[in-house]
Design an enzyme around this catalytic site. Structure first.
Site, PDB file in Angstrom:
ATOM      1  N   TYR A  26      32.158  44.810  43.313  1.00  0.00           N
ATOM      2  CA  TYR A  26      31.343  45.923  42.832  1.00  0.00           C
ATOM      3  C   TYR A  26      32.108  47.246  42.846  1.00  0.00           C
ATOM      4  O   TYR A  26      31.729  48.186  42.142  1.00  0.00           O
ATOM      5  CB  TYR A  26      30.073  46.093  43.679  1.00  0.00           C
ATOM      6  N   HIS A  46      31.810  35.043  47.368  1.00  0.00           N
ATOM      7  CA  HIS A  46      31.019  35.518  46.228  1.00  0.00           C
ATOM      8  C   HIS A  46      30.835  34.423  45.174  1.00  0.00           C
ATOM      9  O   HIS A  46      29.728  34.200  44.685  1.00  0.00           O
ATOM     10  CB  HIS A  46      31.704  36.740  45.610  1.00  0.00           C
TER      11      HIS A  46
END
Length: 271
Positions: A47, A104
């Site tokens: 992110y 992730h």
């Protein structure tokens, strides 16, 4: 805040997803979320906002009460990269530990045992409190739980009323893992749905709140994202109403296999 318990670890059932937030807006929304009652903040290396999330957590003055999650990007899952990148995440966050560390996305080029072994070492060193995974299928969950030196407490997956994830949910529960739902209002799709809208009207709630309540009522953790302060309060106002069995069943019929929003290069072969 209600929590979901998994292998001795408590996960607040509503969190703030920060994937769309950057800079001062990210720090401000994170701080505000904590001030109004959120105790679960979700970020990731991919992110690019760990620094901003950390600023917001510290500004709230409630670090000890907040569970911060970050996720290791799929290109950094070798043992050496896990150690280096997680320590960089801690430096970006400017926190002394990460509460929940996740893979992730799975990377078939790196053995799970290697990645989970490196993550376990960080936990044993006190840099991480708990470990988990994200975007794992049934087969990957079975393998991960077999080879992980430390307990895995959750699988973070795309989950909303329009996607049938029953197989993965069943596998998580078989392994004693919590399910954490990202995109729980289908990235804006929920407010457009007539069924959710009608049920929401009957309860004096929005369609988005019905979507979130549908998941929370099943014991599924939700991490909706927003860039608007007013939505923060709406997304956490889920505990003053309950859906009936008939309403839960009607919403459950909206789910379909393969109706995904998130599907990219690192995606495994979905169940």
């Amino acid at each position: 805040m209600q929590v979901v318990k998994a292998k001795g670890f408590d996960i607040p059932i509503v969190g703030l997803g920060t994937w769309m937030l950057r800079g001062r807006d990210c720090a401000r929304l994170t701080e505000q979320a904590i001030r109004i009652g959120y105790r679960h903040i979700d970020t990731a290396q991919l992110y690019g906002n760990e620094h901003d999330v950390g600023d917001g957590v510290r500004a709230s003055g409630k670090r000890a009460e907040v569970m911060v999650t970050t996720k290791i990007q799929p290109s950094l899952l070798s043992a050496r990269d896990v150690d280096r990148s997680v320590k960089e995440s801690l430096a970006h966050l400017r926190l002394d530990h990460i509460d929940l560390l996740l893979i992730h996305w799975p990377n078939p080029r790196v053995p799970l045992a290697e990645t989970l072994g490196a993550m376990a070492k960080l936990k044993q060193e006190g840099l991480v409190r708990a470990l988990g995974v994200s975007n794992f299928t049934v087969a990957l969950l079975d393998e991960a739980n077999k080879v992980s030196p430390e307990p895995l407490v959750c699988n973070q997956i795309e989950m909303h009323p329009f996607l049938d994830q029953s197989k993965v949910i069943a596998a998580c529960r078989r392994h004693g893992m919590a399910v954490v739902a990202y995109s729980p209002i289908a990235r804006g799709g929920a407010p457009e749905d007539a069924v959710l809208g009608r049920i929401g009207k009957a309860h004096g709630k929005s369609a988005a709140q019905v979507s979130l309540r549908f998941l929370v009522q099943q014991g599924i953790v939700v991490i909706p994202g927003t860039s608007k302060v007013e939505r923060l309060e709406e997304n956490i106002a889920l505990f003053d109403f309950a859906l009936s069995e008939a309403e839960m069943a009607e919403i459950g019929k909206l789910g379909r296999r393969g109706d995904r929003i998130v599907d990219w290069t690192w995606s495994p072969k979905w169940d």
